[in-house]
Design an enzyme around this catalytic site. Structure first.
Site, PDB file in Angstrom:
ATOM      1  N   ARG A   1       0.881  -1.181   0.000  1.00 48.92           N
ATOM      2  CA  ARG A   1       0.000   0.000   0.000  1.00 48.92           C
ATOM      3  C   ARG A   1       0.905   1.214   0.000  1.00 48.92           C
ATOM      4  O   ARG A   1       1.710   1.405   0.922  1.00 48.92           O
ATOM      5  CB  ARG A   1      -0.896   0.013   1.242  1.00 48.92           C
ATOM      6  CG  ARG A   1      -1.482   1.398   1.491  1.00 48.92           C
ATOM      7  CD  ARG A   1      -2.558   1.441   2.521  1.00 48.92           C
ATOM      8  NE  ARG A   1      -3.772   0.812   2.026  1.00 48.92           N
ATOM      9  CZ  ARG A   1      -4.974   0.990   2.566  1.00 48.92           C
ATOM     10  NH1 ARG A   1      -5.128   1.775   3.611  1.00 48.92           N
ATOM     11  NH2 ARG A   1      -6.024   0.381   2.069  1.00 48.92           N
TER      12      ARG A   1
ATOM     13  N   HIS B   1      -7.588   0.819  -6.165  1.00 53.01           N
ATOM     14  CA  HIS B   1      -7.778   0.010  -4.948  1.00 53.01           C
ATOM     15  C   HIS B   1      -8.520  -1.276  -5.342  1.00 53.01           C
ATOM     16  O   HIS B   1      -9.682  -1.482  -4.990  1.00 53.01           O
ATOM     17  CB  HIS B   1      -8.551   0.821  -3.905  1.00 53.01           C
ATOM     18  CG  HIS B   1      -8.474   0.264  -2.517  1.00 53.01           C
ATOM     19  ND1 HIS B   1      -7.707  -0.846  -2.187  1.00 53.01           N
ATOM     20  CD2 HIS B   1      -9.070   0.664  -1.350  1.00 53.01           C
ATOM     21  CE1 HIS B   1      -7.839  -1.087  -0.882  1.00 53.01           C
ATOM     22  NE2 HIS B   1      -8.658  -0.196  -0.362  1.00 53.01           N
TER      23      HIS B   1
ATOM     24  N   GLN C   1     -10.223  -3.811  -2.690  1.00 51.97           N
ATOM     25  CA  GLN C   1     -11.485  -3.305  -2.156  1.00 51.97           C
ATOM     26  C   GLN C   1     -12.625  -3.619  -3.121  1.00 51.97           C
ATOM     27  O   GLN C   1     -13.702  -4.081  -2.713  1.00 51.97           O
ATOM     28  CB  GLN C   1     -11.383  -1.786  -1.937  1.00 51.97           C
ATOM     29  CG  GLN C   1     -12.665  -1.157  -1.441  1.00 51.97           C
ATOM     30  CD  GLN C   1     -13.022  -1.570  -0.033  1.00 51.97           C
ATOM     31  OE1 GLN C   1     -12.217  -1.441   0.880  1.00 51.97           O
ATOM     32  NE2 GLN C   1     -14.236  -2.084   0.176  1.00 51.97           N
TER      33      GLN C   1
ATOM     34  N   ASP D   1     -17.096   7.654  -1.179  1.00 52.27           N
ATOM     35  CA  ASP D   1     -15.794   7.559  -0.493  1.00 52.27           C
ATOM     36  C   ASP D   1     -15.456   8.961   0.021  1.00 52.27           C
ATOM     37  O   ASP D   1     -16.075   9.956  -0.396  1.00 52.27           O
ATOM     38  CB  ASP D   1     -14.731   7.049  -1.492  1.00 52.27           C
ATOM     39  CG  ASP D   1     -13.360   6.839  -0.853  1.00 52.27           C
ATOM     40  OD1 ASP D   1     -13.277   6.733   0.385  1.00 52.27           O
ATOM     41  OD2 ASP D   1     -12.363   6.789  -1.607  1.00 52.27           O
TER      42      ASP D   1
ATOM     43  N   CYS E   1     -16.214   2.139   1.155  1.00 54.03           N
ATOM     44  CA  CYS E   1     -15.025   1.322   1.452  1.00 54.03           C
ATOM     45  C   CYS E   1     -14.567   1.476   2.891  1.00 54.03           C
ATOM     46  O   CYS E   1     -13.896   0.606   3.414  1.00 54.03           O
ATOM     47  CB  CYS E   1     -13.910   1.688   0.483  1.00 54.03           C
ATOM     48  SG  CYS E   1     -13.496   3.443   0.503  1.00 54.03           S
TER      49      CYS E   1
ATOM     50  N   ARG F   1     -13.536  -8.115   2.622  1.00 52.24           N
ATOM     51  CA  ARG F   1     -12.121  -7.891   2.305  1.00 52.24           C
ATOM     52  C   ARG F   1     -11.323  -9.138   2.652  1.00 52.24           C
ATOM     53  O   ARG F   1     -10.448  -9.567   1.904  1.00 52.24           O
ATOM     54  CB  ARG F   1     -11.570  -6.695   3.114  1.00 52.24           C
ATOM     55  CG  ARG F   1     -12.135  -5.342   2.752  1.00 52.24           C
ATOM     56  CD  ARG F   1     -11.734  -4.903   1.356  1.00 52.24           C
ATOM     57  NE  ARG F   1     -10.293  -4.857   1.170  1.00 52.24           N
ATOM     58  CZ  ARG F   1      -9.490  -3.868   1.576  1.00 52.24           C
ATOM     59  NH1 ARG F   1      -9.992  -2.805   2.178  1.00 52.24           N
ATOM     60  NH2 ARG F   1      -8.185  -3.911   1.361  1.00 52.24           N
TER      61      ARG F   1
HETATM   62  N1  NVA Z   1      -9.792   7.040  -1.311  1.00 55.39           N
HETATM   63  C1  NVA Z   1      -9.391   6.596   0.018  1.00 55.39           C
HETATM   64  C2  NVA Z   1      -9.657   5.138   0.186  1.00 55.39           C
HETATM   65  C3  NVA Z   1      -9.301   4.590   1.536  1.00 55.39           C
HETATM   66  C4  NVA Z   1      -9.565   3.129   1.679  1.00 55.39           C
HETATM   67  C5  NVA Z   1      -7.912   6.913   0.226  1.00 55.39           C
HETATM   68  O1  NVA Z   1      -7.122   6.679  -0.697  1.00 55.39           O
HETATM   69  O2  NVA Z   1      -7.569   7.417   1.282  1.00 55.39           O
HETATM   70  N1   CP Z   2     -11.032   0.329   2.907  1.00 61.86           N
HETATM   71  C1   CP Z   2      -9.745   0.226   3.266  1.00 61.86           C
HETATM   72  O1   CP Z   2      -8.847  -0.081   2.459  1.00 61.86           O
HETATM   73  O2   CP Z   2      -9.527   0.441   4.585  1.00 61.86           O
HETATM   74  P1   CP Z   2      -8.119   0.645   5.329  1.00 61.86           P
HETATM   75  O3   CP Z   2      -7.568   1.956   4.872  1.00 61.86           O
HETATM   76  O4   CP Z   2      -8.472   0.635   6.787  1.00 61.86           O
HETATM   77  O5   CP Z   2      -7.210  -0.483   4.958  1.00 61.86           O
END
Ligand code: NVA
Ligand code: CP
Length: 314
Positions: free
Chosen positions: A112, A139, A142, A234, A274, A302
């Site tokens: 990540r 993502h 997800q 989101d 998400c 997930r």
């Molecule tokens: N769009 C959000 C998704 C988090 C799971 C981010 O990238 O922070």
């Molecule tokens: N939805 C998601 O990816 O959550 P986290 O940021 O907690 O991993």
């Protein structure tokens, strides 16, 4: 495990849903469903016994970290949490060297991070499968869990209308890719200046055409949600955009899933997010806590969806 044949997946990276065919994604969803049933019935399924997953995180996480770590344990393997702050990558060791070193020790890497290119570079220099646990662009894990959740609640995917209201971000991109591949009608409503990446939109439109779905980008959230079977939103400011939060609050006014917006969707519509959510911004407390919300089923999935990914590619 009845259906699992990983011969067409073994060794592959899971970086974008765009890289997989409809049949392959359907297969993954079936494996996820089966693994969920095994887990619920307390039947052991140690298909990754003796295997190790390295998990590189340069951004925060609750769901991704816990679901990969627990998922690997349930599959009989082991997961290593590698914080970007603690490994040498954070002190300037290159991605190429990190990739080659980890490839000698672990059996797969979940990463990540911010830059999508970094994940592509990691994949280029690794000899083991790379799983994208979120980048600024995509993502995919997800969305595999989201597709599983929609299938569970609606009994199908093809032909459903999914309306996404909000930022044209990594979630919007992966929903377009995954939705297009599975024959959904995906409509993204975002304000000017916050539209999804036109390159992703074009590729998703081509995928949709080949798979019986459609992808559309509009301004008006009310137009998007009309007759929708699935509503999705989101956060307005993603990880790394914290300093823009104030100006984004202004830009995204009206791009909220609230009771009034929900009323315009199909009566049986389900609401996904998400998570983490900012109640009172992109979604109201009333809607996320309401009967149409399936966000915690989605979060649980997930675990099952990612177990399928790991069981197939590692
Ligand atoms: N769009 C959000 C998704 C988090 C799971 C981010 O990238 O922070
Ligand atoms: N939805 C998601 O990816 O959550 P986290 O940021 O907690 O991993």
């Amino acid at each position: 495990m009845k259906t699992m044949d990983n011969s067409m997946f073994k060794g592959r990276d899971f970086i974008s849903l765009h890289d997989f065919s409809q049949d392959e994604l359907s297969y993954m969803l079936n494996v996820a469903k089966e693994l969920k049933a095994e887990q619920k019935a307390s039947r052991p399924h140690p298909v990754l016994q003796g295997k190790t997953l390295g998990m590189i995180f340069t951004k925060s996480s609750t769901r991704t970290r816990v679901s990969f770590e627990v998922g690997m344990y349930q599959l009989g393997g082991h997961a290593l949490f590698l914080s970007g702050r603690d490994i040498q990558l954070g002190r300037g060791e290159t991605i190429a060297d990190t990739a080659r070193v980890l490839s000698r020790m672990v059996d797969g890497i979940m990463i990540r991070t911010f830059s999508h290119q970094e994940v592509l570079d990691l994949a280029e220099f690794s000899t083991i499968p790379i799983i994208n646990g979120l980048t600024d662009l995509l993502h995919p894990c997800q969305v595999l869990a989201d597709l599983m959740t929609i299938q569970e609640h609606k009994g199908r995917l093809a032909g459903l209308k999914l309306a996404y209201v909000g930022d044209g971000n990594n979630m919007a991109h992966s929903l377009m890719y995954g939705g297009a591949k599975m024959g959904l009608h995906v409509v993204i409503a975002s304000p000017p200046g916050y539209k999804p990446d036109p390159v992703v939109v074009a590729a998703a439109k081509a995928d949709a055409k080949a798979n019986g779905g459609s992808v559309e980008v509009v301004d008006d959230p009310l137009e998007a949600v009309k007759g929708a079977d699935v509503l999705y939103t989101d956060v307005w400011a993603s990880m790394g955009q914290e300093e823009e939060a104030k100006e984004r609050k202004v830009a995204f006014e009206g791009y909220q899933i609230n009771a009034d917006v929900l009323k315009r969707a199909n009566q049986s519509a389900i609401v996904l997010h998400c998570l983490p959510a900012h109640r009172g911004e992109e979604i109201t407390d009333e809607v996320i806590e309401g009967v149409q919300s399936v966000v915690f089923d989605e979060a649980e999935n997930r675990l099952h969806a990612q177990k399928a990914i790991m069981a197939l590619v590692i």
